[in-house]
Design a protein around this motif. Structure first.
Motif: not given
Length: 120
Positions: A72, A74, A97, A102, A105-108, A117-119
């Motif tokens: 994935h 980041d 998650r 969260n 980071f957040r998962v999309y 992910c955004t971090v």
């Protein structure tokens, strides 16, 4: 050293659509080489995101412990909340998650179902 990283390639049933989605997030320029190959090239040139046609693409399951998720991306952002709203507008789908947290980071999922992910 043998070489340098040139590209990260994601498979999609709609490579040009997926390239334009990531262009909204990362900037850069989309180059359509043909129906099978599209590239998103940053101002720096390399590494780039490339998108390969895969008509039978099956997105990985997130979260998955059966080996379906192979990798994935980041993506570093300045503000998770602001990025969240922008990503939703661009067509990303949020994924909670499993533990409901969260933090940091957040998962999309992108339009083809690849997790990222955004971090902060």
């Amino acid at each position: 050293m043998i070489g340098t990283l040139h590209a990260i390639v994601l498979e999609s049933a709609s490579p040009e659509e997926l390239a334009k989605f990531y262009q909204q997030i990362l900037g850069g320029e989309v180059f359509v080489e043909d129906d099978d190959w599209v590239e998103l090239v940053s101002a720096d040139g390399d590494p780039r995101l490339s998108f390969q046609l895969s008509p039978g693409h099956i997105p990985p399951v997130w979260p998955g412990d059966d080996g379906d998720q192979q990798s994935h991306l980041d993506i570093r952002v300045d503000d998770l909340a602001v990025a969240h709203e922008q990503l939703l507008a661009a067509g990303a789908r949020p994924v909670d998650r499993p533990d409901g947290q969260n933090t940091g980071f957040r998962v999309y999922l992108d339009p083809s179902g690849h997790p990222f992910c955004t971090v902060d």
